[in-house]
Enzyme design. Sequence first.
Site, PDB file in Angstrom:
ATOM      1  N   TYR A   9      45.168   9.080  41.012  1.00 12.90           N
ATOM      2  CA  TYR A   9      45.365   7.895  40.169  1.00 12.90           C
ATOM      3  C   TYR A   9      45.357   8.297  38.687  1.00 12.90           C
ATOM      4  O   TYR A   9      46.247   7.920  37.918  1.00 12.90           O
ATOM      5  CB  TYR A   9      44.258   6.876  40.467  1.00 12.90           C
TER       6      TYR A   9
HETATM    7  N1  LIG Z   1      42.633  -3.827  38.122  1.00 14.59           N
HETATM    8  C1  LIG Z   1      42.214  -2.844  37.361  1.00 14.59           C
HETATM    9  O1  LIG Z   1      41.028  -2.611  37.241  1.00 14.59           O
HETATM   10  C2  LIG Z   1      43.215  -2.007  36.607  1.00 14.59           C
HETATM   11  C3  LIG Z   1      42.766  -1.256  35.509  1.00 14.59           C
HETATM   12  C4  LIG Z   1      43.686  -0.471  34.807  1.00 14.59           C
HETATM   13  C5  LIG Z   1      45.003  -0.454  35.190  1.00 14.59           C
HETATM   14  N2  LIG Z   1      45.413  -1.191  36.264  1.00 14.59           N
HETATM   15  C6  LIG Z   1      46.825  -1.119  36.644  1.00 14.59           C
HETATM   16  O2  LIG Z   1      47.385  -2.404  36.591  1.00 14.59           O
HETATM   17  C7  LIG Z   1      48.470  -2.495  37.502  1.00 14.59           C
HETATM   18  C8  LIG Z   1      48.326  -3.754  38.339  1.00 14.59           C
HETATM   19  O3  LIG Z   1      47.163  -3.637  39.130  1.00 14.59           O
HETATM   20  P1  LIG Z   1      46.352  -4.877  39.739  1.00 14.59           P
HETATM   21  O4  LIG Z   1      44.953  -4.680  39.360  1.00 14.59           O
HETATM   22  O5  LIG Z   1      47.044  -6.135  39.418  1.00 14.59           O
HETATM   23  O6  LIG Z   1      46.474  -4.527  41.303  1.00 14.59           O
HETATM   24  P2  LIG Z   1      47.061  -5.379  42.498  1.00 14.59           P
HETATM   25  O7  LIG Z   1      46.794  -4.558  43.696  1.00 14.59           O
HETATM   26  O8  LIG Z   1      46.552  -6.786  42.441  1.00 14.59           O
HETATM   27  O9  LIG Z   1      48.644  -5.438  42.189  1.00 14.59           O
HETATM   28  C9  LIG Z   1      49.508  -4.335  42.347  1.00 14.59           C
HETATM   29  C10 LIG Z   1      50.842  -4.849  42.864  1.00 14.59           C
HETATM   30  O10 LIG Z   1      51.760  -3.740  42.969  1.00 14.59           O
HETATM   31  C11 LIG Z   1      52.526  -3.930  44.140  1.00 14.59           C
HETATM   32  N3  LIG Z   1      53.098  -2.666  44.620  1.00 14.59           N
HETATM   33  C12 LIG Z   1      52.449  -1.635  45.231  1.00 14.59           C
HETATM   34  N4  LIG Z   1      53.327  -0.686  45.593  1.00 14.59           N
HETATM   35  C13 LIG Z   1      54.554  -1.111  45.199  1.00 14.59           C
HETATM   36  C14 LIG Z   1      55.871  -0.570  45.308  1.00 14.59           C
HETATM   37  N5  LIG Z   1      56.092   0.602  45.913  1.00 14.59           N
HETATM   38  N6  LIG Z   1      56.900  -1.284  44.790  1.00 14.59           N
HETATM   39  C15 LIG Z   1      56.690  -2.496  44.200  1.00 14.59           C
HETATM   40  N7  LIG Z   1      55.461  -3.055  44.092  1.00 14.59           N
HETATM   41  C16 LIG Z   1      54.416  -2.370  44.581  1.00 14.59           C
HETATM   42  C17 LIG Z   1      51.539  -4.525  45.140  1.00 14.59           C
HETATM   43  O11 LIG Z   1      52.195  -5.161  46.227  1.00 14.59           O
HETATM   44  C18 LIG Z   1      50.733  -5.478  44.261  1.00 14.59           C
HETATM   45  O12 LIG Z   1      51.290  -6.776  44.272  1.00 14.59           O
HETATM   46  C19 LIG Z   1      48.452  -1.200  38.317  1.00 14.59           C
HETATM   47  O13 LIG Z   1      49.420  -0.307  37.812  1.00 14.59           O
HETATM   48  C20 LIG Z   1      47.058  -0.665  38.065  1.00 14.59           C
HETATM   49  O14 LIG Z   1      46.995   0.729  38.194  1.00 14.59           O
HETATM   50  C21 LIG Z   1      44.544  -1.976  36.977  1.00 14.59           C
END
Ligand SMILES: NC(=O)c1ccc[n+]([C@@H]2O[C@H](COP(=O)([O-])OP(=O)(O)OC[C@H]3O[C@@H](n4cnc5c(N)ncnc54)[C@H](O)[C@@H]3O)[C@@H](O)[C@H]2O)c1
Length: 260
Positions: free
Chosen positions: A167
């Site tokens: 990650y």
């Molecule tokens: N939640 C946190 O703590 C956090 C912190 C920093 C960064 N992020 C980043 O924010 C972004 C969103 O994360 P989130 O927390 O909303 O997670 P989440 O799991 O709620 O959402 C991620 C979405 O990406 C979609 N996805 C996964 N693989 C895919 C693919 N191959 N093609 C298209 N869509 C795909 C999933 O279906 C899901 O709807 C991510 O990139 C994550 O790394 C999250």
Amino acid sequence: MGATYDLSGRFAIVTGGAGGLGRGIARALLDAGARVELWDVSAAALAEAAAELGEGVGIRTVDVTDAAAVDRAADAAFSAGGGVDILVNNAGVLGEVKPVWETSPENFQRVLQINLFGAYLVTRAIVGRMRQQAPRPSRVTPHPLRGHVVSIASIQGKEGMASAAAYSASKAGLMALTKSVAKETAQDGIIVTAVTPAAAETAMAREISAERRADILGRIPMGRFVEVEEVARMVLWLSSDECSFSTGGIFDLSGGRATY
Ligand SMILES: NC(=O)c1ccc[n+]([C@@H]2O[C@H](COP(=O)([O-])OP(=O)(O)OC[C@H]3O[C@@H](n4cnc5c(N)ncnc54)[C@H](O)[C@@H]3O)[C@@H](O)[C@H]2O)c1
């Protein structure tokens, strides 16, 4: 009531748009007047997100790791939107939470494939087409713009994080992709940036154990997780004409955790 932005007449794509941060970002873009297309691999989650977000939202089932599907989706989105003004590269997965020697090569490959290669494919497809569209006058500066690209990286990409090597590596790569593409498009009126959130309360954060959650919280000087709306509002600014000279910038959202 926060700052207001005028995104009327703008068309935005949010990848991973059916997830927690994606929906929050879409909500902020919609409230500013943009039309938004959510791209996600989960058709069921997309339908649910569209029902929640209401008017102004389109959905497209796209796996961001499938180059041909991404190209087809890009063509369709440019037709549907009459051009694309904003791309938010938000699709991502956490993957296995284990020390590197216990992880599987398949996991490493999958996390890199979605978080980095997927963002590359979508950026390649959208920016390539954005460059062909006519520049539009900025609502803020004398300098015309063709679009904004914002990628959701992570504090873990800056610092590294034990038990999340894939990650962290994927998010570090996403930051380097951002800086490189920003240099390539600097003369095209395309502003390319990334944000590095600390943990937010979404499905992704709920995948981790209580101990790891406490460990992550302990690293954030403000002593709390970032609100989805706080991420969304920074993305909103980065997607607006207000953000006109910060291309290649990586914007902190870590409650004081980041040291650079
Ligand atoms: N939640 C946190 O703590 C956090 C912190 C920093 C960064 N992020 C980043 O924010 C972004 C969103 O994360 P989130 O927390 O909303 O997670 P989440 O799991 O709620 O959402 C991620 C979405 O990406 C979609 N996805 C996964 N693989 C895919 C693919 N191959 N093609 C298209 N869509 C795909 C999933 O279906 C899901 O709807 C991510 O990139 C994550 O790394 C999250």
